[in-house]
Write an enzyme that holds these catalytic residues in place. Structure first.
Site, PDB file in Angstrom:
ATOM      1  N   ARG A  40       0.860  -1.187   0.000  1.00 59.49           N
ATOM      2  CA  ARG A  40       0.000   0.000   0.000  1.00 59.49           C
ATOM      3  C   ARG A  40       0.895   1.236   0.000  1.00 59.49           C
ATOM      4  O   ARG A  40       1.404   1.647   1.035  1.00 59.49           O
ATOM      5  CB  ARG A  40      -0.891  -0.033   1.243  1.00 59.49           C
ATOM      6  N   TYR A  63       4.360   5.360  10.991  1.00 63.45           N
ATOM      7  CA  TYR A  63       4.678   3.980  11.345  1.00 63.45           C
ATOM      8  C   TYR A  63       5.452   3.207  10.278  1.00 63.45           C
ATOM      9  O   TYR A  63       5.880   2.086  10.524  1.00 63.45           O
ATOM     10  CB  TYR A  63       3.392   3.211  11.688  1.00 63.45           C
ATOM     11  N   HIS A  88      -3.743   4.218   4.487  1.00 60.56           N
ATOM     12  CA  HIS A  88      -4.848   3.261   4.576  1.00 60.56           C
ATOM     13  C   HIS A  88      -6.130   3.916   4.084  1.00 60.56           C
ATOM     14  O   HIS A  88      -6.873   3.355   3.265  1.00 60.56           O
ATOM     15  CB  HIS A  88      -5.008   2.791   6.018  1.00 60.56           C
TER      16      HIS A  88
END
Length: 372
Positions: free
Chosen positions: A267, A280, A271
Site C-alpha cells: 500500500r 509507522y 490506509h
C-alpha cells in the site's frame, strides 16, 4: 515481508517474462492473451491510478468525507479482475476501484458513496455482478461464501459448460485475515467445496499494524490449513495475478472447490485519507516496493513487445481526461434532500417513518426566515 521461494512471478521487476518450472503451469494462460488485452491491462492500471490521485485531492479539498486509495495495488486488481468471466460474481472489500471499472462501474458511483450521497453505491446486477463495498472488515468473505454455496447447491457450477458455470471472487486485505468472519468463511468453503477464489491483497499493513505482527507464517499457509489449495503470487505482477486467478476460477467453475491466492503487494499510500503512514512506516520498505512499481514493470514488458510512445501517451491523455471529468462531475454534485434518510427503510409506507419525516420537515421549517 517480501517475496518467498513459493512466490509465483511471471514478470521480473525489470519487466522480462520468466519461464521456468514454477511459471510453466500458467504460461498457457498468457499465450491466450492478445495484444489488445495486454494493452487493456496497462490502460486500466494507469487510468485508475490517476483517478485515485484525483479523488484523494478532492477529499483534501473538502469534496469527499473519506477516500480509500489503491495506489500500488493496481496489478493485483487488474489481473484478477480480468480473470473473471461475465457470469462470475465479485465481492470487493473497499479499495477495488479498478475491478469495478473493469466490470462496468462508473467510478463516480464510488465518489458519490464516499461523499455520502447514496445508500450503498450501486446495484450489482447493473455493474457486471460487482457487489457492494463492505466497510465491515472481512464480512464480505462470508457474503461471498454464502453466495458461492448457493451457486453450488443450485447446480450453477461443475456442469462442464464454461459459458454457464459461475464462480465467486472475493477480495480482502491482510488485516481481514485476523477477523473471525474470514476464518469462518474458510470453514464453510472447504466443507461445501464452494466454487470460489479467495483473493488476499497482502499490502503489508492493517492500518498501522504490520503483517509480521499479525502472522508469524505466510498468510497463504493459513488457508491451506483449512484444506483450501493456496498459492502465493507477486501481486505487483499483473500477468501472475491474471494467470493464477484465471486458473483458480476455472477450477472453481469446474466443480473442484475453492482456492486461495495471496498477492504480495504494498500500500504505497495511506490506509485511508484519515491515516498518516509516515508515523509507522520505514522509508526503506517504501523504497523497496517503489522499485517494483506494477505500472513501470508492465510498461517495460509492453515496450519489449513493440509498444511505442504513441500508445503510452494516448493512455496518459485518457487518464487525464478521466480525472478532469471526475473533478467536474464531483464539483457539480449537490446534497441529498433531508427526507432521503427515510427512503428505503421499509418496502412499504410505514407510519412511524412518516411521523419522523413530518417532524423533521417541521423542525427545518422553523429555521426559515431566521425565526428559530
Amino acid at each position: 515481508m517480501s517475496y518467498t521461494e513459493a512466490t509465483v512471478q511471471l514478470l521480473s521487476p525489470q519487466g522480462s517474462l520468466l519461464e521456468n518450472d514454477t511459471t510453466a503451469p500458467y504460461l498457457p494462460y498468457l499465450a491466450a492473451l492478445d495484444e489488445q488485452r495486454l494493452r487493456d491491462f496497462h490502460r486500466q492500471m494507469v487510468v485508475i491510478r490517476r483517478f485515485d490521485i484525483e479523488a484523494g485531492n478532492l477529499q483534501r479539498q473538502g469534496q469527499l468525507a473519506l477516500w480509500i486509495p489503491s495506489l500500488g495495488q493496481e496489478a493485483a486488481q487488474v489481473g484478477s479482475g480480468y480473470a473473471a468471466r461475465p457470469q462470475d460474481h465479485i465481492f470487493p472489500a473497499y479499495r477495488e476501484h479498478v475491478v469495478g471499472r473493469i466490470r462496468g462501474l462508473d467510478p463516480m458511483r464510488i465518489i458519490e458513496m464516499l461523499r455520502g450521497l447514496s445508500h450503498g453505491g450501486w446495484v450489482p446486477e447493473e455493474t457486471g455482478n460487482f457487489h457492494l463495498y463492505t466497510l465491515v472488515i472481512g464480512s464480505q468473505a462470508l457474503h461471498a461464501t454464502g453466495y458461492a454455496m448457493g451457486i453450488g447447491l443450485d447446480g450453477g457450477s461443475g456442469s462442464g459448460d464454461p459459458e454457464k458455470d459461475a464462480a465467486v471472487l472475493v477480495y480482502f486485505g491482510d488485516g481481514a485475515t485476523s477477523q473471525g468472519d474470514v476464518n469462518e468463511a474458510y470453514v464453510f468453503a472447504a466443507s461445501y467445496r464452494t466454487p470460489q477464489v479467495f483473493f488476499l491483497q497482502n499490502n503489508h499493513w492493517a492500518i498501522s499494524v504490520p503483517v509480521e505482527r499479525q502472522s508469524r507464517t505466510p498468510l497463504y499457509l493459513r488457508a491451506a490449513g483449512f484444506g483450501i489449495p493456496s498459492v502465493q503470487i507477486d501481486g505487483n505482477d499483473v500477468l501472475a495475478s491474471y494467470a493464477v486467478t484465471r486458473a483458480g476460477l476455472d477450477a472453481a467453475r469446474a466443480g473442484q472447490g475453492p482456492c486461495f491466492i495471496e498477492a504480495l503487494t504494498y500500500r504505497m499510500g495511506a490506509h485511508t485519507s484519515s491515516d498518516d503512514p509516515t508515523k509507522y512506516r520505514e522509508d526503506d520498505d517504501v523504497a523497496f516496493w517503489s522499485e517494483r512499481d506494477p505500472i513501470a514493470r508492465f510498461e517495460a514488458y509492453l515496450r519489449s513487445l513493440g509498444a511505442g510512445d504513441d500508445f503510452f501517451q494516448e493512455v496518459a491523455a485518457e487518464a487525464e481526461d478521466l480525472a478532469a471529468d471526475v473533478r467536474t462531475r464531483t464539483l457539480a454534485l449537490g446534497t441529498l434532500p433531508d427526507d432521503a434518510i427515510f427512503q428505503h427503510v421499509y418496502t412499504e409506507p410505514h407510519p412511524r417513518i412518516e411521523e419522523q419525516a413530518a417532524w423533521l420537515a417541521a423542525y427545518e421549517a422553523g429555521f426559515e426566515g431566521g425565526e428559530a
